[in-house]
Design an enzyme around this catalytic site. Structure first.
Site, PDB file in Angstrom:
ATOM      1  CG  HIS A  90     -28.830 -27.759 -52.902  1.00 35.47           C
ATOM      2  ND1 HIS A  90     -28.553 -27.933 -54.239  1.00 35.47           N
ATOM      3  CD2 HIS A  90     -28.124 -28.840 -52.496  1.00 35.47           C
ATOM      4  CE1 HIS A  90     -28.293 -28.228 -54.253  1.00 35.47           C
ATOM      5  NE2 HIS A  90     -27.422 -29.474 -53.948  1.00 35.47           N
ATOM      6  CG  HIS A 115     -31.917 -26.505 -43.920  1.00 34.47           C
ATOM      7  ND1 HIS A 115     -31.815 -28.316 -43.740  1.00 34.47           N
ATOM      8  CD2 HIS A 115     -32.517 -26.851 -44.898  1.00 34.47           C
ATOM      9  CE1 HIS A 115     -32.946 -27.797 -44.269  1.00 34.47           C
ATOM     10  NE2 HIS A 115     -33.958 -27.514 -44.344  1.00 34.47           N
ATOM     11  CG  HIS A 117     -36.113 -23.740 -46.959  1.00 37.08           C
ATOM     12  ND1 HIS A 117     -34.940 -23.957 -48.582  1.00 37.08           N
ATOM     13  CD2 HIS A 117     -35.942 -24.060 -46.533  1.00 37.08           C
ATOM     14  CE1 HIS A 117     -35.136 -25.854 -47.700  1.00 37.08           C
ATOM     15  NE2 HIS A 117     -35.555 -25.202 -46.566  1.00 37.08           N
ATOM     16  CD  GLU A 129     -38.834 -25.397 -48.171  1.00 34.86           C
ATOM     17  OE1 GLU A 129     -38.437 -26.087 -48.266  1.00 34.86           O
ATOM     18  OE2 GLU A 129     -37.911 -25.523 -50.048  1.00 34.86           O
ATOM     19  CG  HIS A 142     -37.066 -26.076 -42.415  1.00 37.85           C
ATOM     20  ND1 HIS A 142     -37.084 -26.855 -44.433  1.00 37.85           N
ATOM     21  CD2 HIS A 142     -38.158 -25.665 -42.900  1.00 37.85           C
ATOM     22  CE1 HIS A 142     -38.320 -26.518 -44.988  1.00 37.85           C
ATOM     23  NE2 HIS A 142     -38.715 -25.986 -43.296  1.00 37.85           N
ATOM     24  CB  THR A 224     -39.333 -29.201 -48.523  1.00 42.34           C
ATOM     25  OG1 THR A 224     -37.833 -28.005 -48.217  1.00 42.34           O
ATOM     26  CG2 THR A 224     -40.032 -29.637 -48.052  1.00 42.34           C
TER      27      THR A 224
END
Ligand SMILES: *[C@@H]1O[C@H](CO)[C@@H](O)[C@H](O)[C@H]1NC(C)=O
Ligand SMILES: *[C@@H]1O[C@H](CO)[C@@H](O)[C@H](O)[C@H]1NC(C)=O
Length: 394
Positions: A90, A115, A117, A129, A142, A224
Site C-alpha cells: 500500500h 510512510h 502517499h 491525501e 505521514h 486514511t
C-alpha cells in the site's frame, strides 16, 4: 451562479482519479474490487463521520491561539541502529525507534512509523491525501505516533479517540533535489515488490519536515487507510516541502503493489484516499489568517480571476439583455421619443431607432407627458440595476 457551477465541474474533472486494476492477493486497494468506496463494507470505521483526509477550506478554518508549535523529540538523534524500510503493498514505510516522539500536544506521543502517499501523473497531478482549498500537492508524508502516556502500544492506542497523533507534510515538486528524501528514495529499488523489506542507514528524520513547525492545521480525524479508526489528532503543516521532479518520478514509478512471485506486476501508484466530508468538524489553525496567502498558487489565482471575470461578464450581458427587452416592451406599448442617449442604444447602434424630428410648439403638452414616462422608467431602472459584481464564493 452558472459560473460557480462550471467552476465546481472543472474542479471535479480536474481531480478525477485514474483507475488502475487491483491485485487479488491484497485485501483492500485504492481502486478495484475492495476500493475506497467499498472500504466501509469491510471496515465499518471507514464509513464514520470524522474521517481523513479532508479538504482544508482556509476561509472556514478557525484560529486557535493556544496551538503551540509541535516539537519533534529525538528526530535528529537517530543513533547507529539502521531503519527498516518496508513495502507493504500500500505504501513504503519506515519503522521509527521508540525514543522518537512528539511534544506540544496535551500528551506525550511516541513515534511508530512514517510512510508516503503519491500519485501517478507527475507534478501537479495529485498524490497528496489532504488538499488545501481543493488543490492537491504532489505527495504527502505521514509521521505516525501513539499516545504513550495513556496507552501501552500502538495497537491499543489506535482504536482510542485520543490514541494517535499524525504529522502531515505536503510535498510539492520544484527545481532542487531534496537530499533528505533521498535517504528513503534511494532505497526504493530494493523493495520493489510487496512484502519486501530492507535495512537502511538511519538518518535525521526532522530533515524531512518543513522548517516552520509553528504554522499548521489541526483537526480530529482518522487513519486514511483501513481500518480507518477515528483516533488521530492531525497536524497538517502549512509550509510544504519541495522535492525534484526526478525524485517524484522515483516515488511514483519504482514500487509494485504486487508481490515478487506474482506474474501480473501492478505499479504501486495513486495510493491516496479521496477527501472525506468534514461534517460537524472544525479545522483549527495555529496561525491567524493572512489574507489570500493560501491562495497564492498561480493556478488558483488564475481560476479565481477567470471566474470573477466570467461573473462580471455574465452580469453585464444579463443586465444588457434585460434593459434591451424592457426598452423593446416600452416601444411596443407606446411610441417613446428617445431624445437622450442611453447606454443600451449606444452599444446596439444598428438597432437605434431613427431620431425623431424635434417636436414643435403645439405638441408641448404631449412631450411633457412623454418626458415624465421616460424619467419614471429610468428611475425604475436605477432601482433595479443589478450590482456590477455579484457575490461569489471564492
Ligand atoms: C498492546 O497492549 C495490550 C494491552 O496491554 C496487549 O494486550 C497487547 O498484547 C499489546 N500488543 C502488542 C503488539 O504489544
Ligand atoms: C478533538 O476532540 C476532542 C474530544 O472530543 C476535543 O476535546 C478537541 O477539542 C477536538 N480537537 C479538535 C482540534 O477539534
Amino acid at each position: 451562479m452558472e459560473s460557480l457551477g462550471l467552476f465546481i465541474l472543472v474542479i471535479l474533472i480536474f481531480f478525477q482519479r485514474t483507475a488502475a486494476p487491483a491485485p487479488d492477493e491484497i485485501t483492500w486497494t485504492y481502486t478495484g474490487l475492495v476500493g475506497q468506496s467499498e472500504w466501509s463494507e469491510h471496515f465499518p470505521d471507514c464509513g464514520g463521520t470524522s474521517q481523513s483526509p479532508v479538504d482544508v477550506i482556509t476561509t472556514q478554518t478557525k484560529y486557535d491561539p493556544s496551538l503551540i508549535p509541535v516539537t519533534p523529540l529525538g528526530y535528529s538523534q537517530h543513533g547507529n541502529k539502521p531503519f527498516t524500510l518496508y513495502n507493504n503493498g500500500h505504501t513504503a514505510f519506515i519503522e521509527l525507534p521508540e525514543w522518537m516522539g512528539l511534544g506540544g500536544l496535551p500528551w506525550l506521543f511516541t513515534a511508530v512509523q512514517m510512510h508516503l502517499h503519491w500519485g501517478s501523473g507527475g507534478p501537479s497531478h495529485g498524490g497528496s491525501e489532504h488538499t488545501i482549498n481543493g488543490l492537491s500537492a504532489d505527495a504527502e508524508l505521514h509521521v505516525v505516533h501513539y499516545n504513550s502516556e495513556l496507552y501501552p502500544n500502538m495497537s491499543a492506542a489506535m482504536t482510542q479517540r485520543d490514541g494517535l497523533a499524525v504529522l502531515g507534510i505536503l510535498i510539492v515538486t520544484g527545481e532542487e533535489t531534496n537530499p533528505a528524501y533521498n535517504n528513503i528514495l534511494n532505497y526504493l529499488s530494493r523493495i520493489r515488490h510487496a512484502d519486501q523489506k530492507i535495512l537502511i542507514p538511519a538518518f535525521d528524520v526532522q530533515s524531512l519536515l518543513p522548517k516552520d513547525l509553528s504554522r499548521y492545521y489541526r483537526y480530529n480525524g482518522s487513519l486514511t487507510t483501513p481500518p480507518c479508526h477515528q483516533s488521530v489528532t492531525w497536524t497538517l503543516f502549512h509550509e510544504r516541502v519541495q522535492i525534484s521532479k526526478e525524485q517524484l518520478l522515483k516515488m511514483e514509478t519504482i514500487l509494485y503493489s504486487s508481490k515478487a512471485d506474482e506474474l501480473d506486476r501492478m505499479l504501486l501508484q495513486d495510493n491516496y484516499r479521496a477527501t472525506q466530508p468534514l461534517n460537524h468538524r472544525v479545522i483549527f489553525t495555529s496561525f491567524s489568517a493572512e489574507s489570500g496567502k493560501e491562495l497564492s498558487s498561480g493556478e488558483v489565482t488564475a481560476i479565481v480571476i477567470g471566474v470573477m471575470c466570467g461573473c462580471v461578464g455574465l452580469a453585464v450581458i444579463v443586465r444588457f439583455i434585460v434593459k434591451t427587452i424592457r426598452f423593446f416592451k416600452l416601444l411596443h406599448l407606446e411610441t417613446v421619443v428617445v431624445n437622450s442617449s442611453t447606454s443600451s442604444w449606444d452599444v446596439l447602434p444598428s438597432n437605434r431607432p431613427a431620431p425623431m424630428p424635434r417636436i414643435k410648439e403645439p405638441e408641448k403638452a404631449k412631450e411633457k407627458k412623454q418626458d415624465m414616462a421616460l424619467s419614471s422608467t429610468s428611475e425604475a431602472e436605477k432601482k433595479e440595476e443589478p450590482s456590477p459584481s455579484p457575490q461569489t464564493e471564492p
